[in-house]
Design an enzyme around this catalytic site. Structure first.
Site, short mmCIF file in Angstrom:
data_model
loop_
_atom_site.label_atom_id
_atom_site.label_comp_id
_atom_site.label_asym_id
_atom_site.label_seq_id
_atom_site.Cartn_x
_atom_site.Cartn_y
_atom_site.Cartn_z
N ASP A 147 -15.32 -130.56 -71.19
CA ASP A 147 -16.66 -130.86 -70.66
C ASP A 147 -16.69 -132.36 -70.42
O ASP A 147 -16.52 -133.14 -71.36
CB ASP A 147 -17.69 -130.42 -71.72
CG ASP A 147 -19.08 -131.01 -71.48
OD1 ASP A 147 -19.33 -131.58 -70.40
OD2 ASP A 147 -19.92 -130.89 -72.40
N GLU A 177 -20.78 -131.36 -66.17
CA GLU A 177 -21.33 -130.93 -67.47
C GLU A 177 -22.59 -130.09 -67.30
O GLU A 177 -22.74 -129.03 -67.92
CB GLU A 177 -21.65 -132.16 -68.34
CG GLU A 177 -22.38 -131.78 -69.63
CD GLU A 177 -22.40 -132.87 -70.69
OE1 GLU A 177 -22.87 -133.99 -70.40
OE2 GLU A 177 -21.95 -132.57 -71.82
N GLU A 178 -23.49 -130.55 -66.45
CA GLU A 178 -24.76 -129.84 -66.30
C GLU A 178 -24.53 -128.43 -65.72
O GLU A 178 -25.15 -127.46 -66.16
CB GLU A 178 -25.70 -130.63 -65.40
CG GLU A 178 -26.25 -131.93 -66.03
CD GLU A 178 -25.40 -133.15 -65.78
OE1 GLU A 178 -24.29 -133.00 -65.19
OE2 GLU A 178 -25.81 -134.27 -66.15
N1 AR6 Z 1 -13.58 -128.46 -62.32
C1 AR6 Z 1 -12.71 -129.45 -62.07
N2 AR6 Z 1 -13.05 -130.68 -61.66
C2 AR6 Z 1 -14.35 -130.94 -61.48
C3 AR6 Z 1 -15.34 -129.96 -61.70
C4 AR6 Z 1 -14.90 -128.68 -62.14
N3 AR6 Z 1 -15.77 -127.72 -62.37
N4 AR6 Z 1 -16.53 -130.51 -61.44
C5 AR6 Z 1 -16.29 -131.78 -61.06
N5 AR6 Z 1 -14.99 -132.06 -61.07
P1 AR6 Z 1 -18.44 -135.78 -63.30
P2 AR6 Z 1 -17.97 -137.97 -65.21
C6 AR6 Z 1 -14.33 -133.35 -60.73
O1 AR6 Z 1 -19.02 -136.77 -62.37
O2 AR6 Z 1 -17.58 -138.97 -64.20
C7 AR6 Z 1 -22.84 -135.93 -66.25
O3 AR6 Z 1 -24.18 -136.26 -65.99
C8 AR6 Z 1 -14.91 -134.06 -59.52
O4 AR6 Z 1 -13.83 -134.71 -58.88
O5 AR6 Z 1 -19.24 -134.60 -63.69
O6 AR6 Z 1 -17.21 -137.92 -66.50
C9 AR6 Z 1 -22.53 -135.99 -67.72
O7 AR6 Z 1 -23.62 -135.55 -68.50
C10 AR6 Z 1 -15.86 -135.07 -60.14
O8 AR6 Z 1 -16.06 -136.18 -59.31
O9 AR6 Z 1 -17.94 -136.47 -64.66
C11 AR6 Z 1 -22.26 -137.45 -67.90
O10 AR6 Z 1 -23.44 -138.19 -68.08
C12 AR6 Z 1 -15.12 -135.45 -61.39
O11 AR6 Z 1 -14.52 -134.23 -61.82
C13 AR6 Z 1 -21.58 -137.85 -66.61
O12 AR6 Z 1 -22.02 -136.89 -65.64
C14 AR6 Z 1 -15.99 -136.02 -62.48
O13 AR6 Z 1 -17.11 -135.19 -62.72
C15 AR6 Z 1 -20.08 -137.76 -66.70
O14 AR6 Z 1 -19.51 -138.24 -65.52
#
Ligand code: AR6
Length: 521
Positions: free
Chosen positions: A299, A317-318
């Site tokens: 996650d 995550e959401e």
């Molecule tokens: N499977 C694989 N890759 C994915 C998927 C999926 N289901 N969904 C997204 N990606 P992000 P962060 C890729 O932005 O930067 C939330 O609000 C996709 O390339 O969700 O760690 C949390 O609560 C995407 O750009 O994660 C935190 O506050 C990248 O993974 C914050 O966002 C990152 O996804 C975390 O941000």
């Protein structure tokens, strides 16, 4: 011209270990520091009986709404807060009601927020979306009944999973649904104020008021209405009293939430880890949630577990929490994660199919979860919440301290049993602006020390899949172990600091340092 490099096939996903082929599972649950909310001996003989204990109202446990002390009530209140809650919600079980009536009920025992909360997203749902799903008159009365069963379903205090303590909670899916029904009706006391210095400033919010409120932004209202569809579908399923006629039977298993904390002295010494990199399956297709089922699914978390799930946030995550709303209950008791901590959740069920991402998100329909269950009736599904650093300025990620912080955080998440493969991807590289090439190496290193293979989904990015696979192959061929790779990252950190205006690409820098000739591959 550069030679065309053709990589061999990636490591086959079917060879990766999942929970279904792990012998370490099915251990007894009660362990030190673990609270089980049911009687485990009854459970073994097929009965679900809440574990009896003495309720408390203190800083170490969840403050349940039916325990609200009379001494804290306004002196003129004729009913106890819980009685007032019951009375207000009961009105929703008799005859027809509007969304305005639900709002009135919720506000009646949350009157101090009357100038702060609006319900525009909920009204949007009622006007634009409800016509399609048309279920509120069925589901709201059942949710009321479920919420008010709280005193009968939870009979011992629920500990808060506080910082720097390894602690766990196991409860039934029914207990979770009851807590979430209370969250929906915003009954949890002391949880609406999270301003700095307040009692729960270090905890995520749990009452759903923020999901009903889009601050008059119609785009947000439409997206929050899609979230509400997922939420109502979840409540429809968990209150389904007719399991024999309906395939979407009311769930009857358990889910475990574990806060894991590794003291700094027990974290790896990255300069001295002799492990080689492990197998890597990498693909631009597929997702962590689907193809990663049965593995340890990452996650991409906020340090406040669930991030913006109860507001407008709609990234990895959401969306995960909307597909599996049981995860949302973690917000009730999980203090914000520190750098050496993660939260692991074993057994959550998947309820919904969704499509799209961020502003393109929509709820599609029911998901029939057929994942097998362990002897505790927990689904063979395990999620680990690890929060990457939020790089407001992406240049900061190449410092030695930040690289080490991310290595340690990934290690805390990946460490432990069962040694299933890890299903991950661009952790920290969307909202948090990380560099996926660096984060892929960090996760490969942490996985190697934690003794696990990795499945990496690049979310449609074919070029990234190619680059990471090629780097993994070069590192493996050159027998670059974790300590050597750590040294290379530190060298890059120095290079980046010196050349921050035009630094080399990280992978090119590594290839040159290990003397790898492009043409050899
Ligand atoms: N499977 C694989 N890759 C994915 C998927 C999926 N289901 N969904 C997204 N990606 P992000 P962060 C890729 O932005 O930067 C939330 O609000 C996709 O390339 O969700 O760690 C949390 O609560 C995407 O750009 O994660 C935190 O506050 C990248 O993974 C914050 O966002 C990152 O996804 C975390 O941000």
């Amino acid at each position: 011209p550069k030679p065309v490099i053709v990589l061999g096939p990636t490591y086959p996903i079917r060879n990766l270990k999942t929970m279904e082929n792990c012998s370490e599972l099915n251990q007894p649950i009660p362990m030190k520091g673990h609270t089980v909310l049911i009687d485990t001996s009854c459970f073994r003989s097929g009965l679900i009986v809440p574990h009896e204990g003495k309720h408390v109202w203190d800083p170490y446990h969840v403050k349940l709404p039916h325990l609200y002390p009379a001494s804290q009530q306004k002196s003129r209140a004729p009913l106890s807060r819980w009685d007032a809650t019951c009375e207000a919600l009961h009105k929703l079980t008799k005859g027809s009601f509007s969304i305005g009536d639900i709002q009135t009920a919720i506000m009646s025992y949350n009157s101090s927020n009357k100038d702060r909360w609006t319900f525009d997203a909920f009204h949007y749902y009622g006007q634009r979306v409800h016509a399609m799903d048309n279920n509120l008159h069925m589901v709201i009365p059942k949710m009321v009944k479920l919420a008010l069963e709280l005193p009968a379903l939870i009979k011992r205090p629920i500990p808060l999973l506080r910082q720097q303590q390894t602690q766990g909670i196991t409860m039934t899916q029914q207990q979770i649904s009851c807590l979430l029904a209370n969250a929906f009706f915003c009954t949890f006391p002391h949880r609406n104020d999270t301003s700095p210095g307040s009692e729960y400033a270090n905890y995520p919010t749990i009452n759903f008021s923020s999901l009903f409120d889009s601050r008059s932004d119609p785009v947000k209202a439409a997206l929050q209405a899609e979230k509400l569809r997922a939420i109502f579908h979840y409540f429809n399923t968990v209150t389904n009293e007719n399991p024999h006629q309906d395939p979407a039977a009311k769930p009857d298993g358990l889910v475990t939430f574990e806060r894991i904390c590794i003291p700094p002295s027990q974290l790896p010494n990255w300069t001295n880890q002799k492990e080689s990199l492990r197998n890597l399956h990498i693909s631009s297709d597929g997702s962590i949630e689907n193809e990663g089922t049965g593995m340890l699914q990452v996650d991409f978390a906020s340090k406040y577990i669930g991030g913006g799930v109860l507001k407008s946030g709609l990234v990895q995550e959401e969306i995960l929490f909307l597909m599996s709303p049981e995860l949302i209950v973690a917000r009730l008791f999980t203090e914000k994660l520190a750098d050496n901590e993660c939260l692991k959740i074993t057994g959550p069920q998947m309820y919904s199919i969704t499509s799209g991402y961020s502003k393109g998100f929509s709820w599609v329909g029911p998901y029939k979860d057929q994942v097998k269950r362990d002897t505790w009736k927990r689904r063979y599904r395990q999620i680990v919440a690890i929060d990457a650093l939020d790089f407001k300025n992406p240049k900061e990620q190449y410092t030695k301290e930040n690289i080490k912080r991310e290595l340690n955080k990934a290690y805390v998440g990946f460490h432990g049993y069962p040694k299933t493969a890890i299903a991950t991807g661009n952790w920290g590289c969307g909202a948090f602006k990380g560099d996926p090439k660096l984060k892929a190496l960090i996760q490969l290193m942490a996985a190697a020390v934690a003794d696990r293979d990795l499945a990496y989904f690049t979310f449609g990015n074919e070029h990234l899949a190619y680059e990471v696979q090629r780097m993994h192959e070069i590192l493996s061929q050159n027998r670059v172990t974790v300590d050597k790779l750590y040294k290379l990252l530190k060298d890059y950190s120095g290079h980046y600091a010196r050349e921050h205006n035009s630094p080399k690409d990280l992978y090119r820098f590594i290839r040159e340092k290990i003397g790898h000739k492009e043409s050899l591959l």
